[in-house]
Write a protein that holds these residues in place. Structure first.
Motif, mmCIF file in Angstrom:
data_model
loop_
_atom_site.group_PDB
_atom_site.id
_atom_site.type_symbol
_atom_site.label_atom_id
_atom_site.label_comp_id
_atom_site.label_asym_id
_atom_site.label_seq_id
_atom_site.Cartn_x
_atom_site.Cartn_y
_atom_site.Cartn_z
ATOM 1 N N ARG A 184 0.772 -1.323 -0.433
ATOM 2 C CA ARG A 184 -0.111 -0.363 0.074
ATOM 3 C C ARG A 184 0.698 0.915 0.038
ATOM 4 O O ARG A 184 1.529 1.120 0.680
ATOM 5 C CB ARG A 184 -0.997 -0.028 1.097
ATOM 6 C CG ARG A 184 -2.190 1.161 1.330
ATOM 7 C CD ARG A 184 -2.963 1.039 2.264
ATOM 8 N NE ARG A 184 -3.765 1.976 2.614
ATOM 9 C CZ ARG A 184 -4.736 2.245 3.037
ATOM 10 N NH1 ARG A 184 -4.972 1.018 4.514
ATOM 11 N NH2 ARG A 184 -6.237 3.467 3.595
ATOM 12 N N ASN A 185 1.039 1.936 -0.696
ATOM 13 C CA ASN A 185 1.904 3.172 -1.036
ATOM 14 C C ASN A 185 0.568 4.482 -1.044
ATOM 15 O O ASN A 185 0.052 4.478 -1.450
ATOM 16 C CB ASN A 185 2.592 3.673 -2.671
ATOM 17 C CG ASN A 185 3.212 4.184 -3.059
ATOM 18 O OD1 ASN A 185 2.860 5.582 -2.589
ATOM 19 N ND2 ASN A 185 4.202 3.679 -3.609
ATOM 20 N N LEU A 186 0.881 5.070 -0.180
ATOM 21 C CA LEU A 186 0.700 6.452 -0.094
ATOM 22 C C LEU A 186 0.251 7.639 -0.964
ATOM 23 O O LEU A 186 0.006 9.063 -0.626
ATOM 24 C CB LEU A 186 0.730 7.128 1.522
ATOM 25 C CG LEU A 186 0.681 6.486 2.540
ATOM 26 C CD1 LEU A 186 1.078 6.552 4.287
ATOM 27 C CD2 LEU A 186 -0.802 5.646 2.848
ATOM 28 N N GLY A 187 1.037 7.433 -1.849
ATOM 29 C CA GLY A 187 1.237 8.461 -3.039
ATOM 30 C C GLY A 187 1.950 9.954 -2.253
ATOM 31 O O GLY A 187 2.649 9.502 -0.899
ATOM 32 N N SER A 188 1.960 11.129 -2.738
ATOM 33 C CA SER A 188 2.154 11.746 -2.829
ATOM 34 C C SER A 188 2.054 12.909 -3.406
ATOM 35 O O SER A 188 1.768 13.792 -4.075
ATOM 36 C CB SER A 188 3.676 12.366 -3.570
ATOM 37 O OG SER A 188 4.152 13.929 -3.402
ATOM 38 N N PRO A 189 0.706 13.948 -1.914
ATOM 39 C CA PRO A 189 0.055 14.868 -2.063
ATOM 40 C C PRO A 189 0.505 15.961 -3.115
ATOM 41 O O PRO A 189 0.297 16.482 -3.575
ATOM 42 C CB PRO A 189 -0.732 15.727 -0.888
ATOM 43 C CG PRO A 189 -0.439 14.190 0.329
ATOM 44 C CD PRO A 189 0.629 13.321 -0.832
ATOM 45 N N ALA A 190 2.085 16.308 -2.731
ATOM 46 C CA ALA A 190 2.739 17.763 -3.018
ATOM 47 C C ALA A 190 2.724 17.232 -4.703
ATOM 48 O O ALA A 190 3.218 17.661 -5.639
ATOM 49 C CB ALA A 190 4.123 17.191 -2.189
ATOM 50 N N LEU A 191 2.864 15.399 -4.847
ATOM 51 C CA LEU A 191 3.922 15.549 -6.064
ATOM 52 C C LEU A 191 1.897 15.371 -7.228
ATOM 53 O O LEU A 191 1.877 15.090 -8.308
ATOM 54 C CB LEU A 191 3.710 14.405 -6.405
ATOM 55 C CG LEU A 191 6.292 14.774 -6.329
ATOM 56 C CD1 LEU A 191 6.535 13.499 -6.177
ATOM 57 C CD2 LEU A 191 6.203 16.047 -6.581
ATOM 58 N N ASP A 192 1.100 15.175 -6.274
ATOM 59 C CA ASP A 192 -0.339 15.255 -6.726
ATOM 60 C C ASP A 192 -0.741 13.617 -7.288
ATOM 61 O O ASP A 192 -0.812 13.317 -8.377
ATOM 62 C CB ASP A 192 -1.061 15.291 -8.605
ATOM 63 C CG ASP A 192 -2.218 16.029 -8.183
ATOM 64 O OD1 ASP A 192 -3.262 15.486 -7.569
ATOM 65 O OD2 ASP A 192 -2.654 16.372 -9.369
ATOM 66 N N GLY A 194 -1.921 9.501 -14.826
ATOM 67 C CA GLY A 194 -1.370 8.176 -14.409
ATOM 68 C C GLY A 194 0.209 9.434 -13.861
ATOM 69 O O GLY A 194 0.323 8.862 -12.272
ATOM 70 N N GLY A 195 0.032 10.049 -14.231
ATOM 71 C CA GLY A 195 0.985 11.711 -12.980
ATOM 72 C C GLY A 195 2.121 11.442 -13.262
ATOM 73 O O GLY A 195 3.147 10.374 -13.488
ATOM 74 N N PRO A 196 3.280 11.581 -11.841
ATOM 75 C CA PRO A 196 4.480 11.787 -12.558
ATOM 76 C C PRO A 196 5.154 10.117 -12.107
ATOM 77 O O PRO A 196 6.340 9.619 -12.955
ATOM 78 C CB PRO A 196 5.057 12.447 -11.393
ATOM 79 C CG PRO A 196 4.607 13.237 -10.602
ATOM 80 C CD PRO A 196 2.784 12.739 -11.712
ATOM 81 N N TRP A 197 3.953 9.362 -11.475
ATOM 82 C CA TRP A 197 4.359 8.215 -11.382
ATOM 83 C C TRP A 197 3.645 6.680 -12.064
ATOM 84 O O TRP A 197 3.871 5.871 -11.646
ATOM 85 C CB TRP A 197 4.637 7.627 -10.215
ATOM 86 C CG TRP A 197 5.175 8.164 -9.085
ATOM 87 C CD1 TRP A 197 6.190 9.500 -8.820
ATOM 88 C CD2 TRP A 197 4.865 8.606 -6.812
ATOM 89 N NE1 TRP A 197 6.491 9.987 -8.377
ATOM 90 C CE2 TRP A 197 6.112 9.243 -6.795
ATOM 91 C CE3 TRP A 197 4.499 7.433 -6.019
ATOM 92 C CZ2 TRP A 197 6.287 9.473 -5.492
ATOM 93 C CZ3 TRP A 197 4.500 7.377 -5.195
ATOM 94 C CH2 TRP A 197 5.830 8.481 -4.668
#
Length: 525
Positions: A116-124, A271-274
């Motif tokens: 489970r990856n929480l992502g990155s709100p700063a990078l959307d 997709g976004g940056p990741w």
């Protein structure tokens, strides 16, 4: 049909059939270890290599001492990278096959771990599930799956697959279908011994999760968070699967996979940056931002395509000789058995289809440097000519080259999907001084189109059709390419014509037929 881009590290990709794991051969290891196994069906309990430091080895019995399962060194190296990224998830949910591949099972991946990856709100970057495979690289080093070649080269096939799936609201556990998808791709790699590289695209022709989703194909790229791992058995990199729509796949074919991946990174919902895959995405990037199509069109005009070949339903006939000629080495005659490619021919085709980023990353086309170190080329003076020469083909001795035959007249046969890519071959490749190969999925047939600027080809302007066993090369001049593009214009709208469809250029002694799939599926009919 499956596609291989040009890349300095890439090998030719042939056919992948979208087969899925039989759930009767799977189980899920729960996050609390062996005591919390959630069984899909009955399974036997094995040592869990990912928690080797925490568990008693069950093979010792309850009354035996409590030794710790020894860590398979290759797996330990990969898990160390996972633990670096997910220190709070030391025992992730995991899908595995009951019967391992090295014991005769059908699925090459020993494990697929799910984090489970929480992502990155700063990078959307949204919260998502992160899947990591174990098995394409050498986990054990004892030749049970991969040949042990030492620590200096790639481990096994040199990579593992990853996948990032957007987590749905309220979803408490990761879906297991991505593990099935990864097993299907892994089976292709093991069966063909051809690897993936960043920028490759896979035409799947079905929603990846068997739903009604528009996400029906895949691109591959480097995982944005996982770093290459040095194990005792070689280096392992991590290639991420990215789900895409049909229109985005076609754009990657016409231009290049890396370019489309960069566009996907600029669109958060796509997709976004990741490069997170959202199976509920209902719009292509070109519908979300129509200006992106202009960037693709400009890239095609400037760069051409770096799609160097495809797996295909194809065949060719040598019309120069009667079919009863015993010495006829045409690659395929429908209803007969084709001759097999020699090892050198096969390797030359693979090497031919390996190169691309080294070619397409520069405005001037450099020659291929045979002195490779760690998969990278040393700097050399640039050349304006593409090349079909390879490390292996350079070793072909003169008497072997005598086997190459010049043909007077040829008949090319493609199914509709393969035929629709002929304009791409001509416009995106040959007009940019490059080559393009169709590799048959039903045999050893290979058809390579080359331009007059390609070095190392055995087809020449004097003898434009030449065969090396079942490998046919066709050299087309720029003038003839332009004419063919005009004559083949209706291939851009294949739904508007009925099969079979035939094109002929009598003065060039060349014929092209677009045939139903059944002709290739049932060659005796």
């Amino acid at each position: 049909m499956h596609y291989f881009q040009e890349s300095s590290d890439c090998r030719a990709m042939f056919d992948i059939l979208s087969s899925h794991i039989d759930e009767s051969a799977m189980f899920i290891k729960g996050p609390m270890g062996m005591d919390s196994l959630e069984f899909i069906t009955g399974v036997r309990v094995d040592c869990d290599p990912l928690t080797y430091g925490q568990l008693q080895c069950p093979c010792q019995g309850h009354n035996a001492p409590s030794p710790v399962c020894p860590p398979p060194p290759g797996l330990h190296g990969i898990y160390g990278e996972c633990r670096r990224l997910y220190p709070e998830q030391p025992n992730p949910l995991q899908v595995t096959a009951i019967l391992k591949y090295w014991l005769g099972g059908p699925d090459p991946l020993d494990y697929v771990s799910m984090y489970r990856n929480l992502g990155s709100p700063a990078l959307d970057v949204p919260e998502h599930w992160h899947y990591v495979s174990f098995g394409l690289s050498d986990l054990y080093g004892d030749n049970r799956v991969h040949e042990f070649t030492g620590p200096d080269g790639p481990s096994g096939f040199g990579f593992e697959l990853t996948f990032r799936l957007k987590r749905e609201t309220g979803e408490s556990a990761p879906p297991t279908w991505p593990a099935e998808l990864m097993q299907g791709l892994a089976r292709y790699v093991f069966q063909s011994e051809n690897t993936f590289c960043s920028g490759d695209h896979v035409s799947w022709h079905s929603p990846l999760d068997n739903s009604e989703s528009r996400i029906q194909h895949m691109l591959l790229t480097e995982d944005p968070q996982m770093q290459p791992v040095q194990t005792p058995f070689g280096v392992v990199t991590f290639l991420q699967i990215v789900g895409v729509c049909t229109e985005e796949l076609h754009a990657a074919q016409q231009w290049n996979g890396q370019g489309i991946l960069e566009l996907l990174r600029t669109v958060p919902v796509a997709g976004g940056p990741w490069l997170i895959t959202d199976m509920r995405r209902g719009e292509t990037i070109f519908e979300i931002d129509p200006h992106l199509q202009d960037r693709v069109d400009k890239g095609i005009e400037t760069d051409g395509s770096n799609l160097s070949g495809v797996s295909a339903k194809c065949a060719w006939d040598d019309l120069s000789r009667p079919p009863e000629d015993d010495e006829d080495s045409r690659s395929i005659c429908i209803g007969t058995h084709p001759r097999r490619l020699s090892g050198k021919d096969t390797e030359q085709i693979r090497e031919t289809l390996r190169r691309g980023l080294e070619i397409n990353s520069k405005p001037v086309l450099p020659p291929i440097n045979t002195q490779r170190q760690n998969g990278l080329n040393n700097d050399r003076a640039p050349s304006r000519k593409d090349s079909l020469e390879s490390e292996s083909s350079a070793t072909i001795i003169p008497h072997e080259l005598i086997r190459t035959r010049q043909l007077e007249s040829v008949h090319l046969k493609f199914n509709q999907e393969s035929g629709a890519l002929i304009p791409l071959c001509l416009r995106g490749r040959l007009l940019h001084g490059r080559h393009f190969t169709y590799k048959s999925i039903t045999g050893d047939t290979a058809i390579t189109f080359v331009s007059t600027g390609v070095e190392g080809a055995f087809a020449t302007e004097e003898h434009p059709y030449a065969a090396h066993g079942p490998w046919l090369q066709i050299l087309l001049t720029e003038e003839f390419v332009e004419r063919m593009l005009e004559d083949l214009e209706d291939l851009n709208s294949p739904e508007e014509f009925k099969l079979p469809k035939e094109y002929s250029w009598p003065e060039k002694k060349l014929k092209v037929s677009i045939l139903p799939d059944a002709v290739f599926d049932n060659p005796l009919h």
